[in-house]
Motif scaffolding. Structure first.
Motif, PDB file in Angstrom:
ATOM      1  N   VAL A  61       0.841  -1.201   0.000  1.00 52.87           N
ATOM      2  CA  VAL A  61       0.000   0.000   0.000  1.00 52.87           C
ATOM      3  C   VAL A  61       0.874   1.248   0.000  1.00 52.87           C
ATOM      4  O   VAL A  61       0.674   2.174  -0.789  1.00 52.87           O
ATOM      5  CB  VAL A  61      -0.961   0.008   1.217  1.00 52.87           C
ATOM      6  N   ARG A  62       1.857   1.266   0.887  1.00 50.69           N
ATOM      7  CA  ARG A  62       2.725   2.439   0.997  1.00 50.69           C
ATOM      8  C   ARG A  62       3.503   2.682  -0.286  1.00 50.69           C
ATOM      9  O   ARG A  62       3.556   3.799  -0.804  1.00 50.69           O
ATOM     10  CB  ARG A  62       3.690   2.271   2.180  1.00 50.69           C
ATOM     11  N   LEU A  63       4.111   1.640  -0.841  1.00 54.24           N
ATOM     12  CA  LEU A  63       4.925   1.807  -2.045  1.00 54.24           C
ATOM     13  C   LEU A  63       4.088   2.198  -3.259  1.00 54.24           C
ATOM     14  O   LEU A  63       4.507   3.053  -4.055  1.00 54.24           O
ATOM     15  CB  LEU A  63       5.712   0.523  -2.326  1.00 54.24           C
ATOM     16  N   VAL A  64       2.921   1.597  -3.406  1.00 51.35           N
ATOM     17  CA  VAL A  64       2.059   1.944  -4.540  1.00 51.35           C
ATOM     18  C   VAL A  64       1.555   3.377  -4.398  1.00 51.35           C
ATOM     19  O   VAL A  64       1.567   4.158  -5.351  1.00 51.35           O
ATOM     20  CB  VAL A  64       0.888   0.946  -4.673  1.00 51.35           C
ATOM     21  N   ARG A  65       1.117   3.737  -3.185  1.00 55.02           N
ATOM     22  CA  ARG A  65       0.648   5.113  -2.950  1.00 55.02           C
ATOM     23  C   ARG A  65       1.759   6.115  -3.248  1.00 55.02           C
ATOM     24  O   ARG A  65       1.543   7.127  -3.932  1.00 55.02           O
ATOM     25  CB  ARG A  65       0.182   5.261  -1.501  1.00 55.02           C
ATOM     26  N   ASP A  66       2.969   5.844  -2.779  1.00 51.67           N
ATOM     27  CA  ASP A  66       4.089   6.743  -3.018  1.00 51.67           C
ATOM     28  C   ASP A  66       4.417   6.849  -4.508  1.00 51.67           C
ATOM     29  O   ASP A  66       4.720   7.936  -5.010  1.00 51.67           O
ATOM     30  CB  ASP A  66       5.328   6.294  -2.240  1.00 51.67           C
ATOM     31  N   ALA A  67       4.347   5.721  -5.222  1.00 50.66           N
ATOM     32  CA  ALA A  67       4.632   5.738  -6.662  1.00 50.66           C
ATOM     33  C   ALA A  67       3.583   6.546  -7.414  1.00 50.66           C
ATOM     34  O   ALA A  67       3.920   7.335  -8.307  1.00 50.66           O
ATOM     35  CB  ALA A  67       4.706   4.310  -7.202  1.00 50.66           C
ATOM     36  N   VAL A  68       2.329   6.372  -7.065  1.00 49.21           N
ATOM     37  CA  VAL A  68       1.269   7.138  -7.726  1.00 49.21           C
ATOM     38  C   VAL A  68       1.440   8.623  -7.420  1.00 49.21           C
ATOM     39  O   VAL A  68       1.342   9.472  -8.318  1.00 49.21           O
ATOM     40  CB  VAL A  68      -0.128   6.633  -7.296  1.00 49.21           C
ATOM     41  N   ASP A  69       1.719   8.959  -6.173  1.00 51.03           N
ATOM     42  CA  ASP A  69       1.886  10.361  -5.792  1.00 51.03           C
ATOM     43  C   ASP A  69       3.074  11.003  -6.503  1.00 51.03           C
ATOM     44  O   ASP A  69       2.998  12.151  -6.941  1.00 51.03           O
ATOM     45  CB  ASP A  69       2.057  10.503  -4.276  1.00 51.03           C
ATOM     46  N   SER A  70       4.163  10.281  -6.648  1.00 48.42           N
ATOM     47  CA  SER A  70       5.349  10.864  -7.278  1.00 48.42           C
ATOM     48  C   SER A  70       5.219  10.975  -8.791  1.00 48.42           C
ATOM     49  O   SER A  70       5.929  11.748  -9.418  1.00 48.42           O
ATOM     50  CB  SER A  70       6.598  10.046  -6.925  1.00 48.42           C
ATOM     51  N   SER A  71       4.284  10.235  -9.373  1.00 47.00           N
ATOM     52  CA  SER A  71       4.177  10.217 -10.836  1.00 47.00           C
ATOM     53  C   SER A  71       3.789  11.561 -11.432  1.00 47.00           C
ATOM     54  O   SER A  71       4.100  11.842 -12.584  1.00 47.00           O
ATOM     55  CB  SER A  71       3.172   9.146 -11.284  1.00 47.00           C
ATOM     56  N   THR A  72       3.136  12.424 -10.659  1.00 42.72           N
ATOM     57  CA  THR A  72       2.712  13.713 -11.206  1.00 42.72           C
ATOM     58  C   THR A  72       3.865  14.692 -11.361  1.00 42.72           C
ATOM     59  O   THR A  72       3.753  15.652 -12.121  1.00 42.72           O
ATOM     60  CB  THR A  72       1.627  14.360 -10.321  1.00 42.72           C
ATOM     61  N   SER A  73       4.959  14.441 -10.661  1.00 40.60           N
ATOM     62  CA  SER A  73       6.076  15.379 -10.743  1.00 40.60           C
ATOM     63  C   SER A  73       7.377  14.728 -11.213  1.00 40.60           C
ATOM     64  O   SER A  73       8.405  15.390 -11.256  1.00 40.60           O
ATOM     65  CB  SER A  73       6.295  16.041  -9.373  1.00 40.60           C
ATOM     66  N   SER A  74       7.339  13.456 -11.580  1.00 38.13           N
ATOM     67  CA  SER A  74       8.556  12.746 -11.990  1.00 38.13           C
ATOM     68  C   SER A  74       8.651  12.654 -13.505  1.00 38.13           C
ATOM     69  O   SER A  74       7.633  12.601 -14.197  1.00 38.13           O
ATOM     70  CB  SER A  74       8.554  11.317 -11.430  1.00 38.13           C
ATOM     71  N   SER A  75       9.869  12.574 -13.976  1.00 38.26           N
ATOM     72  CA  SER A  75      10.076  12.254 -15.386  1.00 38.26           C
ATOM     73  C   SER A  75       9.767  10.765 -15.572  1.00 38.26           C
ATOM     74  O   SER A  75       9.685  10.013 -14.596  1.00 38.26           O
ATOM     75  CB  SER A  75      11.529  12.525 -15.786  1.00 38.26           C
ATOM     76  N   LEU A  76       9.586  10.353 -16.818  1.00 42.68           N
ATOM     77  CA  LEU A  76       9.318   8.946 -17.079  1.00 42.68           C
ATOM     78  C   LEU A  76      10.452   8.079 -16.543  1.00 42.68           C
ATOM     79  O   LEU A  76      10.214   7.062 -15.892  1.00 42.68           O
ATOM     80  CB  LEU A  76       9.118   8.702 -18.577  1.00 42.68           C
ATOM     81  N   GLU A  77      11.681   8.494 -16.784  1.00 41.44           N
ATOM     82  CA  GLU A  77      12.841   7.716 -16.326  1.00 41.44           C
ATOM     83  C   GLU A  77      12.846   7.583 -14.805  1.00 41.44           C
ATOM     84  O   GLU A  77      13.046   6.494 -14.265  1.00 41.44           O
ATOM     85  CB  GLU A  77      14.132   8.386 -16.800  1.00 41.44           C
ATOM     86  N   ALA A  78      12.603   8.685 -14.098  1.00 39.91           N
ATOM     87  CA  ALA A  78      12.589   8.644 -12.630  1.00 39.91           C
ATOM     88  C   ALA A  78      11.435   7.789 -12.136  1.00 39.91           C
ATOM     89  O   ALA A  78      11.579   7.030 -11.163  1.00 39.91           O
ATOM     90  CB  ALA A  78      12.477  10.059 -12.074  1.00 39.91           C
ATOM     91  N   GLN A  79      10.281   7.885 -12.787  1.00 37.05           N
ATOM     92  CA  GLN A  79       9.129   7.092 -12.364  1.00 37.05           C
ATOM     93  C   GLN A  79       9.379   5.607 -12.572  1.00 37.05           C
ATOM     94  O   GLN A  79       9.014   4.786 -11.728  1.00 37.05           O
ATOM     95  CB  GLN A  79       7.866   7.539 -13.113  1.00 37.05           C
ATOM     96  N   LEU A  80       9.999   5.252 -13.680  1.00 35.86           N
ATOM     97  CA  LEU A  80      10.316   3.841 -13.921  1.00 35.86           C
ATOM     98  C   LEU A  80      11.275   3.312 -12.862  1.00 35.86           C
ATOM     99  O   LEU A  80      11.130   2.177 -12.403  1.00 35.86           O
ATOM    100  CB  LEU A  80      10.878   3.651 -15.323  1.00 35.86           C
ATOM    101  N   ARG A  81      12.236   4.132 -12.446  1.00 36.33           N
ATOM    102  CA  ARG A  81      13.154   3.723 -11.378  1.00 36.33           C
ATOM    103  C   ARG A  81      12.392   3.523 -10.063  1.00 36.33           C
ATOM    104  O   ARG A  81      12.632   2.540  -9.348  1.00 36.33           O
ATOM    105  CB  ARG A  81      14.270   4.758 -11.186  1.00 36.33           C
ATOM    106  N   THR A  82      11.486   4.436  -9.760  1.00 41.89           N
ATOM    107  CA  THR A  82      10.683   4.332  -8.537  1.00 41.89           C
ATOM    108  C   THR A  82       9.877   3.043  -8.533  1.00 41.89           C
ATOM    109  O   THR A  82       9.847   2.305  -7.540  1.00 41.89           O
ATOM    110  CB  THR A  82       9.736   5.548  -8.413  1.00 41.89           C
ATOM    111  N   GLU A  83       9.215   2.765  -9.633  1.00 40.49           N
ATOM    112  CA  GLU A  83       8.373   1.573  -9.711  1.00 40.49           C
ATOM    113  C   GLU A  83       9.191   0.289  -9.728  1.00 40.49           C
ATOM    114  O   GLU A  83       8.791  -0.713  -9.140  1.00 40.49           O
ATOM    115  CB  GLU A  83       7.463   1.668 -10.932  1.00 40.49           C
ATOM    116  N   MET A  84      10.369   0.326 -10.360  1.00 41.50           N
ATOM    117  CA  MET A  84      11.246  -0.846 -10.367  1.00 41.50           C
ATOM    118  C   MET A  84      11.728  -1.157  -8.946  1.00 41.50           C
ATOM    119  O   MET A  84      11.734  -2.311  -8.520  1.00 41.50           O
ATOM    120  CB  MET A  84      12.444  -0.614 -11.295  1.00 41.50           C
ATOM    121  N   GLU A  85      12.072  -0.120  -8.203  1.00 37.57           N
ATOM    122  CA  GLU A  85      12.518  -0.319  -6.826  1.00 37.57           C
ATOM    123  C   GLU A  85      11.375  -0.854  -5.959  1.00 37.57           C
ATOM    124  O   GLU A  85      11.572  -1.740  -5.129  1.00 37.57           O
ATOM    125  CB  GLU A  85      13.067   0.989  -6.247  1.00 37.57           C
ATOM    126  N   ALA A  86      10.181  -0.346  -6.172  1.00 37.56           N
ATOM    127  CA  ALA A  86       9.019  -0.832  -5.416  1.00 37.56           C
ATOM    128  C   ALA A  86       8.788  -2.309  -5.710  1.00 37.56           C
ATOM    129  O   ALA A  86       8.540  -3.104  -4.790  1.00 37.56           O
ATOM    130  CB  ALA A  86       7.783  -0.012  -5.757  1.00 37.56           C
TER     131      ALA A  86
END
Length: 118
Positions: A61-86
């Motif tokens: 729950v925490r990781l998915v919520r954080d990934a969704v929240d960060s997606s509005t301000s992240s570049s695609l590359e940064a978001q992919l890294r966030t989701e890969m780490e999650a």
């Protein structure tokens, strides 16, 4: 901030200035809310959603919520890294692995039932 981005100026400005009623069905159609339901089923529906959410491991729950929240301000590359780490963290989490096995088993059983009907 969100109204203008989601609805466009033509709807956001009169909504903000004039404050017309925005019924749940319209809010759902405009994707301001996820789901609308009737008053008489609200409590039952809320409890069903709460039960489903409670079955999800807290770390997921925490990781998915954080990934969704960060997606509005992240570049695609940064978001992919966030989701890969999650995903890496969740694949190593025993609770998440157990849920994944259970979900996979249910999916395979449902697919077998569909094939049997064909």
């Amino acid at each position: 901030w969100q109204l203008n981005r989601r609805l466009g100026r033509g709807f956001a400005l009169p909504l903000a200035l004039l404050g017309p009623r925005l019924y749940a069905e319209e809010a759902q159609r405009r994707q301001l809310i996820w789901e609308a339901c009737d008053d008489d089923t609200l409590w039952q529906h809320a409890m069903e959603l709460a039960t489903r959410l409670a079955a999800v491991p807290p770390q997921a729950v925490r990781l998915v919520r954080d990934a969704v929240d960060s997606s509005t301000s992240s570049s695609l590359e940064a978001q992919l890294r966030t989701e890969m780490e999650a995903q890496r963290l969740l694949f190593n989490d025993p609770e998440s692995s157990a849920l994944q096995e259970k979900t996979s088993r249910r999916f395979k059983e449902a697919a077998a039932r569909r094939r049997a009907k064909l």
